[in-house]
Design a protein around this motif. Structure first.
Motif, PDB file in Angstrom:
ATOM      1  N   TYR A 189       0.835  -1.205   0.000  1.00 29.98           N
ATOM      2  CA  TYR A 189       0.000   0.000   0.000  1.00 29.98           C
ATOM      3  C   TYR A 189       0.864   1.247   0.000  1.00 29.98           C
ATOM      4  O   TYR A 189       2.024   1.218   0.393  1.00 29.98           O
ATOM      5  CB  TYR A 189      -0.952   0.012   1.197  1.00 29.98           C
ATOM      6  CG  TYR A 189      -0.312   0.201   2.544  1.00 29.98           C
ATOM      7  CD1 TYR A 189      -0.173   1.471   3.094  1.00 29.98           C
ATOM      8  CD2 TYR A 189       0.169  -0.874   3.274  1.00 29.98           C
ATOM      9  CE1 TYR A 189       0.406   1.657   4.345  1.00 29.98           C
ATOM     10  CE2 TYR A 189       0.761  -0.705   4.524  1.00 29.98           C
ATOM     11  CZ  TYR A 189       0.877   0.568   5.051  1.00 29.98           C
ATOM     12  OH  TYR A 189       1.465   0.743   6.277  1.00 29.98           O
ATOM     13  N   LYS A 190       0.271   2.319  -0.505  1.00 34.55           N
ATOM     14  CA  LYS A 190       0.940   3.612  -0.474  1.00 34.55           C
ATOM     15  C   LYS A 190      -0.086   4.679  -0.118  1.00 34.55           C
ATOM     16  O   LYS A 190      -1.214   4.642  -0.590  1.00 34.55           O
ATOM     17  CB  LYS A 190       1.606   3.907  -1.826  1.00 34.55           C
ATOM     18  CG  LYS A 190       2.612   5.055  -1.729  1.00 34.55           C
ATOM     19  CD  LYS A 190       3.290   5.364  -3.041  1.00 34.55           C
ATOM     20  CE  LYS A 190       4.358   4.387  -3.455  1.00 34.55           C
ATOM     21  NZ  LYS A 190       5.722   4.817  -3.059  1.00 34.55           N
ATOM     22  N   GLU A 191       0.327   5.631   0.744  1.00 38.24           N
ATOM     23  CA  GLU A 191      -0.592   6.677   1.188  1.00 38.24           C
ATOM     24  C   GLU A 191      -0.376   7.981   0.428  1.00 38.24           C
ATOM     25  O   GLU A 191       0.757   8.391   0.180  1.00 38.24           O
ATOM     26  CB  GLU A 191      -0.464   6.886   2.705  1.00 38.24           C
ATOM     27  CG  GLU A 191      -1.019   5.685   3.472  1.00 38.24           C
ATOM     28  CD  GLU A 191      -0.960   5.810   4.974  1.00 38.24           C
ATOM     29  OE1 GLU A 191      -1.894   5.320   5.641  1.00 38.24           O
ATOM     30  OE2 GLU A 191       0.017   6.383   5.500  1.00 38.24           O
ATOM     31  N   LEU A 245      -3.645   3.557  -1.686  1.00 39.26           N
ATOM     32  CA  LEU A 245      -3.666   2.702  -2.874  1.00 39.26           C
ATOM     33  C   LEU A 245      -3.204   1.317  -2.459  1.00 39.26           C
ATOM     34  O   LEU A 245      -2.127   1.173  -1.878  1.00 39.26           O
ATOM     35  CB  LEU A 245      -2.720   3.277  -3.943  1.00 39.26           C
ATOM     36  CG  LEU A 245      -2.311   2.334  -5.075  1.00 39.26           C
ATOM     37  CD1 LEU A 245      -3.494   1.965  -5.979  1.00 39.26           C
ATOM     38  CD2 LEU A 245      -1.182   2.963  -5.917  1.00 39.26           C
ATOM     39  N   PHE A 246      -4.038   0.295  -2.720  1.00 37.41           N
ATOM     40  CA  PHE A 246      -3.653  -1.099  -2.483  1.00 37.41           C
ATOM     41  C   PHE A 246      -3.425  -1.755  -3.838  1.00 37.41           C
ATOM     42  O   PHE A 246      -4.294  -1.705  -4.718  1.00 37.41           O
ATOM     43  CB  PHE A 246      -4.748  -1.853  -1.725  1.00 37.41           C
ATOM     44  CG  PHE A 246      -4.961  -1.364  -0.316  1.00 37.41           C
ATOM     45  CD1 PHE A 246      -4.132  -1.772   0.721  1.00 37.41           C
ATOM     46  CD2 PHE A 246      -5.993  -0.485  -0.027  1.00 37.41           C
ATOM     47  CE1 PHE A 246      -4.333  -1.322   2.024  1.00 37.41           C
ATOM     48  CE2 PHE A 246      -6.208  -0.031   1.274  1.00 37.41           C
ATOM     49  CZ  PHE A 246      -5.373  -0.449   2.303  1.00 37.41           C
ATOM     50  N   LEU A 247      -2.267  -2.383  -4.012  1.00 38.86           N
ATOM     51  CA  LEU A 247      -1.850  -2.858  -5.330  1.00 38.86           C
ATOM     52  C   LEU A 247      -0.921  -4.072  -5.172  1.00 38.86           C
ATOM     53  O   LEU A 247      -0.164  -4.120  -4.195  1.00 38.86           O
ATOM     54  CB  LEU A 247      -1.088  -1.700  -5.999  1.00 38.86           C
ATOM     55  CG  LEU A 247      -0.767  -1.735  -7.476  1.00 38.86           C
ATOM     56  CD1 LEU A 247      -2.040  -1.649  -8.313  1.00 38.86           C
ATOM     57  CD2 LEU A 247       0.169  -0.571  -7.835  1.00 38.86           C
ATOM     58  N   PHE A 256       3.245  -2.445  -7.965  1.00 42.02           N
ATOM     59  CA  PHE A 256       4.246  -1.484  -7.502  1.00 42.02           C
ATOM     60  C   PHE A 256       5.555  -1.671  -8.262  1.00 42.02           C
ATOM     61  O   PHE A 256       6.296  -0.708  -8.486  1.00 42.02           O
ATOM     62  CB  PHE A 256       4.441  -1.581  -5.981  1.00 42.02           C
ATOM     63  CG  PHE A 256       3.350  -0.899  -5.205  1.00 42.02           C
ATOM     64  CD1 PHE A 256       3.181   0.485  -5.306  1.00 42.02           C
ATOM     65  CD2 PHE A 256       2.484  -1.622  -4.402  1.00 42.02           C
ATOM     66  CE1 PHE A 256       2.163   1.137  -4.608  1.00 42.02           C
ATOM     67  CE2 PHE A 256       1.461  -0.985  -3.692  1.00 42.02           C
ATOM     68  CZ  PHE A 256       1.300   0.397  -3.804  1.00 42.02           C
ATOM     69  N   ALA A 257       5.826  -2.911  -8.707  1.00 38.53           N
ATOM     70  CA  ALA A 257       7.048  -3.146  -9.492  1.00 38.53           C
ATOM     71  C   ALA A 257       6.950  -2.478 -10.858  1.00 38.53           C
ATOM     72  O   ALA A 257       7.937  -1.943 -11.377  1.00 38.53           O
ATOM     73  CB  ALA A 257       7.295  -4.643  -9.641  1.00 38.53           C
ATOM     74  N   SER A 258       5.743  -2.474 -11.447  1.00 39.77           N
ATOM     75  CA  SER A 258       5.600  -1.893 -12.783  1.00 39.77           C
ATOM     76  C   SER A 258       5.383  -0.379 -12.717  1.00 39.77           C
ATOM     77  O   SER A 258       5.491   0.315 -13.729  1.00 39.77           O
ATOM     78  CB  SER A 258       4.445  -2.556 -13.542  1.00 39.77           C
ATOM     79  OG  SER A 258       3.194  -2.092 -13.062  1.00 39.77           O
ATOM     80  N   LEU A 259       5.049   0.138 -11.552  1.00 35.02           N
ATOM     81  CA  LEU A 259       4.857   1.587 -11.396  1.00 35.02           C
ATOM     82  C   LEU A 259       5.981   2.139 -10.528  1.00 35.02           C
ATOM     83  O   LEU A 259       5.778   2.533  -9.388  1.00 35.02           O
ATOM     84  CB  LEU A 259       3.493   1.888 -10.764  1.00 35.02           C
ATOM     85  CG  LEU A 259       2.274   1.328 -11.504  1.00 35.02           C
ATOM     86  CD1 LEU A 259       0.993   1.610 -10.729  1.00 35.02           C
ATOM     87  CD2 LEU A 259       2.169   1.900 -12.919  1.00 35.02           C
TER      88      LEU A 259
END
Ligand code: E1W
Length: 467
Positions: A189-191, A245-247, A256-259
């Motif tokens: 996740y990222k805030e 964001l949950f990914l 998250f690896a591709s972004l």
């Protein structure tokens, strides 16, 4: 016999609330917290910024006499606001009225309030003091302060409330294995932040300031479900929202690896969250500056070392956040443990064993339900069979409220044990599947017959406590 003193490791949410309750019940409590006092230097650490407080956590705060104080600093969330791809929204209320709502609270505000309360109740809190070399034979540990000075501290009863990465757990596990299993979700996740409207260009503010300083409806938990991933947002008192964001971490894109950076991520948001992106003016700063958080479930066979040490909260049973129950479950832990200790203050081995016997099945159950809720949240708009089942569930709850209650309600708005909610939910779910037999057509179900079958199949729900 005099009460044994209690040594608590961790002055976070669960540690501070436990310290307050134990001190209130007359125990001598010492807390060691490795971070400096957040009331003076601000908060450190990458944990989530706001949290959802529900009935279980609120009940624990009532027991501690802190509920009203906390709610004054909270934002009411009446339901989930689901945002479709084409900027469509729908508010699904959690309950029929404002007695069934959840509350968005800031971690730092809540922690500050709990630390004040713990100290006022008589707990002694040592900040910037890291315990290490915990020796369970001599029942001593070394504590190093911020200046690097180390002293040896004796302990009788040691309680680890030091979170998912618990050092107390590591020490206990090295002394005698706890049967630790950590299952990574494979998603992170990222805030990100939606600021108050006065920090946003007027042209972008929906409804022209209709929500005051809030850019979107303040009294809701916002969800942007997109299948394999999603965003959510919780309101803050100042008019901002914290978006998460949950990914997936890796695998087939997006992940998250591709972004890797904010450029790739912004292109992804333009495609999948077009209504959300303009509300996050510092998207690049937030995305590039904030770490990717990890999501795992922690299972232990044992939570205690006879009467010498016990783990509580995330240190014992860290879970994924998708039911918003981690803090609520940890707070519920503190009430159970305080009651047991107050009843038998000198039998810590019996108390710790009893605490584990009572709470471990419930911790396992909420771990399962939190994992299941990720799938449900991500896909909730998409799956017609799920929607049909939920609709039929609503009808059954209306017609036979003493025999049917949605699992979400049992978890979020009652004190029924989590293990009961999981089991009852499974039984109700099986019945819905049977009634719908692979059709998604509610009209094909004879409701009178369905209610009769429900009442024959399942015992009435236990009476609900209103205290
Ligand atoms: C809550 C991070 C988080 C926190 C939550 C919830 C969710 C989805 C997430 C569960 C829920 C409050 N939920 N289910 N339906 N609406 N909300 O209840 O805390 Cl992702």
């Amino acid at each position: 016999m005099a009460k044994q003193p209690i040594t608590l490791i961790g002055g976070g949410l669960v540690g501070a609330l436990l310290a307050q309750q134990l001190a209130q019940r007359g125990f001598a409590v010492e807390v060691f917290e490795k971070f400096p006092d957040p009331r003076f230097i601000g908060f450190s650490g990458g944990r989530s910024i706001n949290l959802a407080l529900a009935e279980r956590g609120l009940q624990a705060l009532r027991t501690a006499g802190l509920a009203d104080d906390v709610l004054r600093h909270a934002v009411m969330m009446r339901g989930r606001m689901v945002h479709g791809r084409e900027n469509s929204t729908s508010l699904q209320r959690y309950g029929v009225d404002d007695s069934e709502v959840i509350w968005s609270v800031s971690r730092s505000t809540l922690n500050t309030l709990l630390l004040d309360a713990a100290e006022a109740a008589g707990a002694q809190i040592h900040f910037g003091q890291s315990p290490h070399n915990i020796d369970f034979d001599s029942q001593r540990m070394d504590v190093t302060d911020a200046a690097g000075a180390t002293r040896s501290v004796p302990f009788g009863m040691l309680i680890g409330a030091d979170g998912a990465g618990s050092g107390v757990r590591a020490a206990m596990n090295a002394y005698a294995p706890l049967g630790e299993r950590i299952e990574s979700l494979g998603h992170g996740y990222k805030e990100l932040e939606i600021p108050p409207t006065d920090e946003l260009p007027t042209s972008l503010v929906r409804g022209n300031g209709a929500y005051g300083p809030f850019a979107i409806e303040p009294h809701a938990l916002h969800i942007w479900p997109r299948g394999g991933y999603m965003c959510i947002a919780l309101p803050n008192t100042e008019g901002s929202f914290t978006v998460t964001l949950f990914l997936p971490n890796d695998g087939s894109a997006p992940s998250f690896a591709s972004l890797q950076d904010s450029n790739a991520a912004a292109a992804f948001f333009r495609e999948d969250f077009p209504g959300l992106l303009p509300l996050i003016p510092k998207f690049a700063e937030d995305y590039d500056g904030h770490p990717v958080g990890t999501l795992s479930t922690l299972y232990l066979d044992r939570w205690h070392l006879d009467g010498r040490a016990l783990l509580i909260g995330d240190a014992a049973h860290a879970i994924v956040p998708f039911h918003g129950q981690g803090m609520n479950c940890g707070f519920e832990d503190t009430v159970v443990l305080t009651d047991l200790l107050a009843e038998a203050p000198c039998d810590s081995a019996d108390v710790f064993a009893e605490f584990q016997r009572i709470r471990r099945p419930d911790a396992n159950a909420i771990a399962t339900m939190a994992l299941e809720n990720y799938i449900e949240m991500r896909d909730s708009v998409a799956d017609p069979h799920y929607l049909a089942k939920r609709e039929l569930g609503v009808l059954l709850a209306e017609r036979a409220p003493e025999h049917y209650m949605a699992r979400y309600r049992m978890v979020t708005f009652t004190h029924l044990p989590y293990a009961y909610a999981l089991e009852r939910g499974r039984a109700q779910d099986a019945l819905l599947d049977e009634l719908l037999h692979n059709s998604n057509d509610i009209a094909s179900v004879n409701l009178d017959a369905a209610v009769t079958l429900l009442k024959n199949r399942l015992p009435p729900l236990p009476p609900l406590r209103h205290d």
